[in-house]
Enzyme design. Structure first.
Site, PDB file in Angstrom:
ATOM      1  N   ASN A 150      -6.132  -2.062  -5.354  1.00 33.00           N
ATOM      2  CA  ASN A 150      -5.544  -1.961  -4.017  1.00 33.00           C
ATOM      3  C   ASN A 150      -6.638  -2.198  -2.988  1.00 33.00           C
ATOM      4  OD1 ASN A 150      -4.277  -1.336  -1.659  1.00 33.00           O
ATOM      5  ND2 ASN A 150      -3.780   0.785  -2.180  1.00 33.00           N
ATOM      6  N   CYS A 185      -4.866  -1.416   1.260  1.00 30.95           N
ATOM      7  CA  CYS A 185      -4.181  -0.321   1.932  1.00 30.95           C
ATOM      8  C   CYS A 185      -4.669  -0.268   3.379  1.00 30.95           C
ATOM      9  CB  CYS A 185      -4.436   1.014   1.239  1.00 30.95           C
ATOM     10  SG  CYS A 185      -3.356   2.290   1.883  1.00 30.95           S
ATOM     11  N   SER A 215       3.487   0.197  -6.026  1.00 31.24           N
ATOM     12  CA  SER A 215       2.652   1.391  -5.905  1.00 31.24           C
ATOM     13  C   SER A 215       3.006   2.194  -4.645  1.00 31.24           C
ATOM     14  CB  SER A 215       1.184   0.987  -5.840  1.00 31.24           C
ATOM     15  OG  SER A 215       0.372   2.121  -5.702  1.00 31.24           O
ATOM     16  N   GLY A 241       7.659  -7.009  -1.056  1.00 28.28           N
ATOM     17  CA  GLY A 241       7.976  -6.841   0.359  1.00 28.28           C
ATOM     18  C   GLY A 241       9.446  -7.078   0.605  1.00 28.28           C
TER      19      GLY A 241
END
Lengths: 254, 307
Positions: free
Chosen positions: B127, B130, B21, B243
């Site tokens: 999410n 964030c 995202s 990541g």
């Protein structure tokens, strides 16, 4: 080719089917494989449909890596990207204002205007004579229809003072309508926008911001406008100066 | 030809390579640049109930082995997302996952319902992590009890697979992961960015307009890999590693640590071909090892004791 102020003019051979860039557009270049981001460079020239020119000033790791690339090596580019300058109307003079490496953003436009024999005045400013990049604009030609003038902060060449002071000086001498195109440091852009607004002249500026995707996806490279944040990569890099919110606090440097 | 497909509940993906995202916007921006046919699923940019302007620029800063961003969740809001962006994204040949970010439990529930009821959406990612939007003393991503509430409420609003994206900066990521699992999450994404900043010494000011931002890219790989290792040992639902994935071997590291799939984000900026190259690299490795699918690799490093 080294040109001045640790700047380099690169010529990249592009495939035959490569789309013709428009003045103002840019490409995203992989300068060093280990870097996380590409580096955006304005198209500074396009010849014979095969040669893409980029004018790059060394500022950090990426630009240094690119400058040290070996002649004949392959470069990965994404583009042409972004919008383009609005061509001047038949009756309008084009006034180009370039500060420092801002020449990179206006050179291709200058070349097009010269080919079209459009009435053009190109103003190029820098700190001092040795740094000036005015010689990268096409040679003055066309019986005075295309002219180049310079300004240096220390007076070693051309007009003694800021290129924006030269613009103010020249603007009153123009005949008829004019359209201003600017590219350079934020402080210069802000001043050009102010002068254009005061003179009632349309003005477009090519804005620079750190970019990631280059295609409007990540929202990383936004510029503040009257209508909110707009991306430099997709909505720009060319903006109508009247739409920009140019705060003094955002000027480059301390 | 080996079969790269993996599934998270009803979300069936032809490869384990998802797009993270935020990096590919609403998808269509990258049409013609990313080979979406090689992508397992596209996680669209996080949407919130109301449109958000985002943070003041500069929003990006490249750093050693990473990228700092402080976009500030700029987005068009759920209404315009569903009306304008989703129809465009649905042209792309990959399943779509809506990423939603709520300010509270009710907003998460509302967003999960609104996104989940659209047939173009194959799954919903919450999410909760964030790092640029904070409202309370203890942030959501670090609070297992509140994460549980959020997931429970979202769960009642949609039957689509629910992914929960965790933050590596939560003190106890495993507890948050277990809370999310107990509350009904179908998968855990591990994870989001780490907080970071740089200062421009000449300007005597932070390089990001927001001062601090989230660190993504190569520097995040060992951090989130260790978290995938820990989380996958503590839960039974699929874990998605995210990541610093740039190559097929990076993806395999996450898989061997226990992930079922990976998300590719920052790597797309330097090379939009990265997702398809990772997928084809995975296929080659499977062929080399004489395997028909990815599952034998999942958690394989643990079986070897983990030197």
């Amino acid at each position: 080719m080294t040109v001045a102020r640790d700047s380099y003019l690169f010529t990249l051979d592009v495939p035959r089917e490569y789309p013709e860039p428009q003045p103002g557009q840019f490409v995203q270049v992989t300068t060093l494989a280990e870097l996380v981001l590409r580096r955006p460079f304005s198209v500074a020239g396009f010849r014979d449909g095969r040669h893409l020119e980029l004018l790059v000033e060394v500022r950090g790791k990426g630009t240094r890596g690119f400058a040290e690339a070996e002649y004949g090596s392959t470069v990965d580019i994404l583009g042409p990207l972004g919008n383009a300058f609005t061509p001047p109307a038949e009756a309008e003079s084009a006034v180009l204002v370039a500060g420092g490496i801002g020449v990179a953003g206006l050179r291709y436009l200058a070349e097009k205007l010269l080919v079209e024999a459009h009435r053009t005045l190109a103003l190029v400013g820098d700190r001092t004579r040795d740094a000036l990049l005015d010689h990268l604009f096409p040679e003055p030609a066309g019986g005075g229809r295309y002219r180049v003038m310079t300004a240096t902060d220390d007076g070693t060449a051309g007009f003694h003072g800021a290129v924006t002071s030269l613009l103010e000086d020249q603007i009153g001498r123009l005949e008829g309508n004019a359209r201003i195109y600017a590219c350079g440091p934020r402080a210069m852009v802000r001043e050009v926008a102010r002068i254009a607004s005061a003179s009632g002249l349309p003005c477009e500026v090519l804005m620079e911001e750190i970019m990631a995707c280059g295609v409007g996806a990540c929202r990383g490279c936004v510029i503040e406008t009257e209508g909110g944040y707009r991306t430099a990569c997709k909505d720009g890099p060319v903006f109508d100066a009247a739409d920009l919110v140019l705060a003094e606090a955002d000027d480059d440097g301390p | 030809m080996p079969d790269l497909s993996v599934a998270i509940g009803s979300l069936r993906m032809r490869t384990p390579v998802m797009l993270a995202s935020g990096t590919v916007g609403y998808g269509a921006e990258y049409e013609g640049l990313i080979d979406f046919g090689a992508v397992g699923a596209i996680v669209l940019k996080t949407v919130t109930v109301q449109p958000r302007e985002g943070n003041r620029p500069p929003r990006l800063c490249e750093t050693e082995a990473g990228l700092l961003n402080a976009i500030g969740l700029e987005n068009v809001g759920i209404e315009r997302f569903l009306e304008e962006e989703l129809p465009r994204a649905s042209r792309l040949p990959a399943p779509l996952v809506a990423s939603v970010g709520g300010g509270d439990v009710e907003e998460f529930a509302e967003l999960a319902r609104a996104a989940g009821e659209r047939e173009e959406i194959a799954a919903v990612e919450l999410n909760i992590s964030c790092p640029n939007v904070e409202r309370r003393r203890l942030p959501l991503w670090a609070d297992p009890d509140r994460v549980k509430e959020v997931v429970v409420e979202a769960r009642t609003e949609t039957s689509k697979p629910l992914l929960v994206k965790l933050s590596p900066k939560a003190g106890d990521v495993v507890s948050v992961a277990q809370a999310a699992e107990r509350a009904g999450a179908d998968a855990l994404v591990v994870g989001n960015t780490l907080p970071g900043m740089r200062i421009d010494v000449d300007a005597r000011a932070p390089r990001l307009g927001n001062a601090t931002g989230g660190l993504s890219g190569p520097a995040l790989l060992p951090v989130n890999l260790a978290l995938v290792w820990e989380v996958s040992a503590a839960v039974t639902v699929p874990v998605v590693g995210s990541g610093g994935v740039r190559t097929a071997d990076h993806a395999l590291e996450y898989v061997m640590a226990g992930a079922t799939a990976v998300q590719v984000g920052t790597a797309v900026f330097s090379d939009p071909r990265a997702p398809s190259l990772i997928a084809s690299g995975l296929a080659r490795t499977l062929e080399r090892d004489g395997l028909e699918d990815v599952s034998p690799y999942v958690g394989l490093a643990r079986k070897r004791g983990g030197r």
